[in-house]
Design an enzyme around this catalytic site. Structure first.
Site, short mmCIF file in Angstrom:
data_model
loop_
_atom_site.label_atom_id
_atom_site.label_comp_id
_atom_site.label_asym_id
_atom_site.label_seq_id
_atom_site.Cartn_x
_atom_site.Cartn_y
_atom_site.Cartn_z
N SER A 106 -6.21 9.60 -4.38
CA SER A 106 -6.04 9.52 -2.81
C SER A 106 -6.92 8.47 -2.15
O SER A 106 -7.62 7.63 -2.71
CB SER A 106 -6.83 10.94 -2.61
N CYS A 107 -6.95 8.69 -0.76
CA CYS A 107 -7.84 7.72 0.07
C CYS A 107 -9.28 7.76 -0.24
O CYS A 107 -9.56 8.99 -0.39
CB CYS A 107 -7.30 7.82 1.48
N PRO A 108 -9.99 6.76 -0.21
CA PRO A 108 -9.50 5.35 -0.06
C PRO A 108 -9.25 4.61 -1.32
O PRO A 108 -9.18 3.33 -1.45
CB PRO A 108 -10.69 4.73 0.63
N MET A 109 -9.60 5.49 -2.39
CA MET A 109 -9.58 4.53 -3.81
C MET A 109 -8.13 4.02 -4.01
O MET A 109 -8.13 2.84 -4.74
CB MET A 109 -9.94 5.53 -4.85
#
Lengths: 70, 269, 81
Positions: free
Chosen positions: C17-20
């Site tokens: 998922s964001c932001p990874m």
């Protein structure tokens, strides 16, 4: 006359104000507590009394600030 | 190859996401060595944020012990640390925030005869000391060694800072020729300081260190930033290198370091 | 379409998922040279809505954005020069 001190316009009553009197009127009693720039040039503290300001001059008082640790 | 672990990518993700830091900037931070002078009001936030940022090697030098009167602003120390060496207390907090970084606590006082040997191992010096003789000593030594540094000072509600790149930008002595006469300028211990001012200025200095290392943005070189937090007025005054500067000018008169004006240092030796 | 494009690296960011997902994409790009091509697989929803814009703001070029059968997206990125 109008001069600018630390970014703020100031009216000076005297016709030929010297830097030392402007320091005093800005509550800087001991001239050794600041470095002074006049129109971007540093003025030696021995010359404050002999330096006469003119209309539109820009003066910066740069204060000694020594705190940090203790 | 980029050899960050998954844990490190998570830890530094907010840096890596920045366009001007990125993966490359985080690698530079990991390879950088920063010395914090003073584990006090300015050094506290600096030490914590440098460690949190993943600066690979952080030296911190101070010869003092934690006193209860420090705790109103020196947030790297806790109540349990009263009486401990400041650098040992700071090192523990820094390692707790980020075990990746190598912390070097130096429980000594910077003097003319040890400063060159200490600073030579660092890429950037963050000056958060509390007295003028040491501020001038740090300036002169950094100019002579060609090591960039950040000057910082606080008093009451006021703070000031400038970043010096020796040989390129104005140094502290270009502005202030010599230390003021003893007792002409009050120190924090006499005049007081709002605790959070130390945090404001220490984090500005730390941001400068991180910008210098990563190359992000424009530094506070040839600029004295000062603020009066009682009205939250911030000002920048443009500076230039002075040809007649006694240490970085064309014909320097200060060519070696002396402890002549190091009264505090002399007392503690 | 664009069958001649040579993909230099691939990164499957299914389930990231964001932001990874952006962090991993930046790490993958850092290992490539200027102008080289990276393909990443991103989930539908916030990932595909955010990552392409972030990459463009950093100066990279999005060559292709194509939805896969399982609903995820294949993104073809040309690293900035």
């Amino acid at each position: 006359m109008e001069i600018t001190v630390n970014g703020v316009a100031q009216s000076i009553a005297a016709a030929e104000p010297d830097l030392l009197s402007v320091l005093k009127s800005n509550k800087i009693e001991d001239p050794q507590m600041v470095a002074v720039q006049l129109n971007g040039q540093f003025v030696e503290s021995s010359q404050y009394a002999a330096t006469i300001l003119s209309e539109g001059d820009v003066v910066e008082f740069l204060y000694f600030m020594g705190g940090g640790s203790r | 190859m980029i050899d960050f672990t998954t844990e490190q990518l998570n830890r530094y993700s907010r840096h890596i996401l920045l366009k001007d830091v990125g993966v490359e900037g985080q690698v530079k931070l990991g390879r950088a060595r920063v010395l914090v002078v003073g584990a006090g009001g300015l050094g506290s936030p600096a030490a914590l944020y440098l460690a949190a940022a993943g600066v690979g090697t952080i030296g911190i030098v101070d010869n003092d012990q934690v006193d209860i009167s420090n705790l109103q602003r020196q947030i790297v120390h806790g109540t349990k640390d009263i009486g401990r060496s400041k650098v040992e207390s700071a090192a523990e907090a820094m390692r707790a925030i980020n075990p990746d970084v190598e912390v070097r606590p130096l429980a000594t006082m910077l003097c003319a005869d040890n400063i060159m040997e200490i600073i030579k191992d660092y890429d950037f010096i963050l000056d958060g000391c509390d007295n003028f003789p040491t501020k001038f000593l740090v300036n002169d030594a950094c100019v002579m060694a060609g090591i960039p540094f950040s000057h910082g000072g606080i008093l009451r509600f006021d703070g000031q800072t400038m970043t010096v790149i020796p040989g390129e930008s104005a140094c502290y002595r270009c502005v202030f020729r010599q230390p003021p006469p003893p007792d002409s300028v009050p120190t924090c211990s006499q005049a007081g300081v709002l605790g959070a001012i130390a945090g404001m200025l220490g984090t500005i200095q730390t941001a400068e260190a991180l910008k210098y290392i990563t190359g992000a943005g424009r530094l506070l070189t040839d600029t004295l930033l000062s603020f009066d937090a009682s009205n939250m007025d911030f000002r920048k005054v443009a500076l230039r290198r002075q040809d007649d500067c006694p240490v970085c000018g064309a014909r320097p008169t200060i060519t070696e370091l002396t402890d002549a004006e190091q009264t505090v240092c002399a007392l503690k030796k | 379409m664009n069958s001649e494009v040579i993909i230099n690296a691939r990164k499957d960011l299914h389930g990231v998922s964001c932001p990874m997902n952006m962090v991993y994409t930046k790490v993958a790009l850092a290992e490539l040279g200027p102008g080289q091509i990276l393909e990443v697989i991103l989930d539908d929803g916030p990932p595909i809505n955010n990552v392409p814009g972030s990459l463009k703001r950093e100066g990279h070029e999005i060559l292709r954005q194509q939805q896969c059968e399982d609903g995820s997206w294949a993104l073809l990125i040309r690293k900035s020069d």
